[in-house]
Design an enzyme around this catalytic site. Structure first.
Site, PDB file in Angstrom:
ATOM      1  N   HIS A   1       9.687   0.275   8.222  1.00 46.33           N
ATOM      2  CA  HIS A   1       9.051  -1.016   8.503  1.00 46.33           C
ATOM      3  C   HIS A   1       9.169  -2.035   7.350  1.00 46.33           C
ATOM      4  O   HIS A   1       9.708  -3.116   7.525  1.00 46.33           O
ATOM      5  CB  HIS A   1       7.541  -0.815   8.743  1.00 46.33           C
ATOM      6  CG  HIS A   1       7.168   0.159   9.811  1.00 46.33           C
ATOM      7  ND1 HIS A   1       7.241  -0.120  11.162  1.00 46.33           N
ATOM      8  CD2 HIS A   1       6.675   1.417   9.720  1.00 46.33           C
ATOM      9  CE1 HIS A   1       6.796   0.920  11.854  1.00 46.33           C
ATOM     10  NE2 HIS A   1       6.449   1.869  11.011  1.00 46.33           N
ATOM     11  N   ASP A   2       8.606  -1.704   6.198  1.00 48.08           N
ATOM     12  CA  ASP A   2       8.324  -2.713   5.173  1.00 48.08           C
ATOM     13  C   ASP A   2       9.529  -3.421   4.584  1.00 48.08           C
ATOM     14  O   ASP A   2       9.461  -4.637   4.335  1.00 48.08           O
ATOM     15  CB  ASP A   2       7.483  -2.085   4.048  1.00 48.08           C
ATOM     16  CG  ASP A   2       6.094  -1.690   4.537  1.00 48.08           C
ATOM     17  OD1 ASP A   2       5.478  -0.809   3.930  1.00 48.08           O
ATOM     18  OD2 ASP A   2       5.641  -2.272   5.549  1.00 48.08           O
TER      19      ASP A   2
ATOM     20  N   ASN B   1      -2.399   2.860   3.490  1.00 46.99           N
ATOM     21  CA  ASN B   1      -1.812   4.177   3.782  1.00 46.99           C
ATOM     22  C   ASN B   1      -2.620   5.298   3.138  1.00 46.99           C
ATOM     23  O   ASN B   1      -2.669   6.416   3.641  1.00 46.99           O
ATOM     24  CB  ASN B   1      -0.370   4.235   3.274  1.00 46.99           C
ATOM     25  CG  ASN B   1       0.574   3.441   4.145  1.00 46.99           C
ATOM     26  OD1 ASN B   1       0.422   3.427   5.366  1.00 46.99           O
ATOM     27  ND2 ASN B   1       1.518   2.746   3.534  1.00 46.99           N
TER      28      ASN B   1
ATOM     29  N   PHE C   1      -0.988  -1.057  12.442  1.00 49.69           N
ATOM     30  CA  PHE C   1      -1.833  -0.516  11.370  1.00 49.69           C
ATOM     31  C   PHE C   1      -2.260  -1.554  10.331  1.00 49.69           C
ATOM     32  O   PHE C   1      -3.440  -1.657   9.985  1.00 49.69           O
ATOM     33  CB  PHE C   1      -1.082   0.629  10.669  1.00 49.69           C
ATOM     34  CG  PHE C   1      -1.846   1.223   9.523  1.00 49.69           C
ATOM     35  CD1 PHE C   1      -1.570   0.824   8.224  1.00 49.69           C
ATOM     36  CD2 PHE C   1      -2.843   2.160   9.736  1.00 49.69           C
ATOM     37  CE1 PHE C   1      -2.274   1.365   7.157  1.00 49.69           C
ATOM     38  CE2 PHE C   1      -3.545   2.717   8.676  1.00 49.69           C
ATOM     39  CZ  PHE C   1      -3.264   2.305   7.377  1.00 49.69           C
ATOM     40  N   ASN C   2      -1.308  -2.332   9.778  1.00 47.01           N
ATOM     41  CA  ASN C   2      -1.659  -3.257   8.697  1.00 47.01           C
ATOM     42  C   ASN C   2      -2.685  -4.291   9.152  1.00 47.01           C
ATOM     43  O   ASN C   2      -3.556  -4.688   8.386  1.00 47.01           O
ATOM     44  CB  ASN C   2      -0.413  -3.977   8.167  1.00 47.01           C
ATOM     45  CG  ASN C   2       0.456  -3.069   7.321  1.00 47.01           C
ATOM     46  OD1 ASN C   2      -0.017  -2.055   6.801  1.00 47.01           O
ATOM     47  ND2 ASN C   2       1.722  -3.410   7.191  1.00 47.01           N
TER      48      ASN C   2
ATOM     49  N   THR D   1       3.029  -6.017   2.660  1.00 49.31           N
ATOM     50  CA  THR D   1       3.489  -4.878   3.473  1.00 49.31           C
ATOM     51  C   THR D   1       2.363  -3.867   3.694  1.00 49.31           C
ATOM     52  O   THR D   1       2.604  -2.695   3.969  1.00 49.31           O
ATOM     53  CB  THR D   1       4.695  -4.171   2.809  1.00 49.31           C
ATOM     54  OG1 THR D   1       4.264  -3.635   1.535  1.00 49.31           O
ATOM     55  CG2 THR D   1       5.853  -5.122   2.614  1.00 49.31           C
TER      56      THR D   1
ATOM     57  N   ASP E   1       0.853  -1.209   0.000  1.00 52.43           N
ATOM     58  CA  ASP E   1       0.000   0.000   0.000  1.00 52.43           C
ATOM     59  C   ASP E   1       0.887   1.257   0.000  1.00 52.43           C
ATOM     60  O   ASP E   1       0.857   2.070   0.917  1.00 52.43           O
ATOM     61  CB  ASP E   1      -0.930   0.009   1.227  1.00 52.43           C
ATOM     62  CG  ASP E   1      -0.169   0.050   2.557  1.00 52.43           C
ATOM     63  OD1 ASP E   1      -0.769   0.523   3.560  1.00 52.43           O
ATOM     64  OD2 ASP E   1       1.003  -0.379   2.604  1.00 52.43           O
TER      65      ASP E   1
ATOM     66  N   ASP F   1       6.845   1.155   1.909  1.00 47.17           N
ATOM     67  CA  ASP F   1       6.551   0.213   0.826  1.00 47.17           C
ATOM     68  C   ASP F   1       7.413   0.525  -0.398  1.00 47.17           C
ATOM     69  O   ASP F   1       7.894  -0.368  -1.091  1.00 47.17           O
ATOM     70  CB  ASP F   1       5.083   0.303   0.390  1.00 47.17           C
ATOM     71  CG  ASP F   1       4.093   0.112   1.518  1.00 47.17           C
ATOM     72  OD1 ASP F   1       3.916   1.059   2.313  1.00 47.17           O
ATOM     73  OD2 ASP F   1       3.518  -0.984   1.623  1.00 47.17           O
TER      74      ASP F   1
END
Ligand code: RIB
Ligand code: CA
Length: 309
Positions: free
Chosen positions: A239-240, A40, A165-166, A124, A11, A16
């Site tokens: 993060h991703d 996102n 969040f994800n 992700t 996203d 990402d």
């Protein structure tokens, strides 16, 4: 590193974007295609961002639009971190490519079913597309090597005390994937919040001096401004790309094999990844959860990825 054929479901999203950059140009990783979902930002925006990134990096791969909504919940975007466009901070050249005619769920099913080698799914963003593919065609589990996801946490969340969040964007989707029987490897906040794009990291990557580092540094400057405003950090957590870094060098993280259950009750822990680290309930393990990350090795992998462009 074993050769991997991957589908990246995402996203984009600043982090990402770096996952796409890394997956798109790493020997041993064959990025077959990208599927996108809302998260996102709305699907229209995350999809356009994915097209812009694929075109910018010169990747000759399909970009497939996914499901515009979570399975049960309404769309909840994250513009505070990723901005109105979902990828604020970089001006792309005029877009000349378009989406593949197949939707994400169709593409995931068709690609996994027709592949002679097992496919690795990397997610992700919210897991809506993969969850629906698993519901429509459960037998694809047999040709999935591994699902490597950025999501969850065995400690606290980042959008509620309990949830990341994800996962919280589509808890029911995560519940389906975690119950599918696929080999699951979870890169949660416990490790991704250790890889912060601090000013010295931006300075280091700026020295690479190519199109990939230009994009990285311009995006990270906006990402960091937003992360500082929301969380007070000097650098945002990248993060991703931990998912792709793990595929490149599994020793970048340490994993623990546990049972993880997604909370889909509608209480205060809705969307929590309940990782039974002490094995209290003696249930069958279903996930490999990252418990630590080699930060130096991670940034070395990111820098090497930028240098390959
Ligand atoms: O919680 C972090 C996750 O949410 C990352 O995937 C980021 O891109 C957002 O989607
Ligand atoms: Ca994401």
């Amino acid at each position: 590193m074993d050769n991997r054929r991957i589908i990246l479901d995402c996203d984009p999203g600043h982090d990402d974007a770096v996952a796409i950059l890394l997956a798109g140009n790493t020997p041993g990783i064959e990025l077959l295609g990208i599927t996108v979902e809302s998260g996102n930002q709305t699907l229209e925006k995350t999809g356009r961002n994915a097209l812009n990134l694929v075109q910018y990096f010169g990747l000759d791969i399909p970009v497939c639009k996914g499901v515009p909504y979570p399975i049960i919940k309404d769309v909840e975007v994250c513009s505070a971190i990723h901005g109105e466009s979902g990828l604020d901070g970089f001006d792309f050249p005029p877009l000349t490519i378009d989406y593949d005619k197949r939707g994400a769920v169709e593409y995931i099913i068709e690609t996994i079913r027709s592949s002679k080698e097992k496919i690795t799914m990397v997610t992700t963003g919210p897991m809506t597309n993969l969850a629906l593919a698993l519901r429509v065609a459960p037998s694809i589990v047999e040709n999935i090597e591994e699902v490597v996801l950025m999501g969850g946490s065995f400690t606290n969340g980042n959008v509620s005390p309990a949830a990341e969040f994800n996962i919280l964007t589509d808890p029911e989707a995560a519940y389906i994937v975690f119950g599918s029987g696929c080999k699951l490897t979870m890169m949660g906040l416990d490790v991704t919040r250790k890889v912060l794009v601090l000013p010295e990291i931006v300075e280091r990557m700026e020295k690479v001096g190519n199109k990939a580092s230009d994009l990285f540094c311009q995006l990270m400057k906006v990402f960091n401004q937003n992360q500082k405003r929301v969380f007070g950090w000097e650098g945002g957590p990248l993060h991703d790309p931990v998912t792709i870094a793990y595929l490149i060098d599994p020793s970048v993280v340490t994993l623990q094999h546990v049972h993880t259950e997604i909370d889909i009750s509608h209480g205060p822990s809705y969307g929590r990844t309940n990782c039974d680290m002490p094995d209290y309930l003696k249930r069958e393990t279903n996930s490999f959860v990252a418990i630590s990350v080699d930060v130096q090795k991670y940034w070395d992998i990111i820098e090497a990825g930028l240098r390959r462009y």
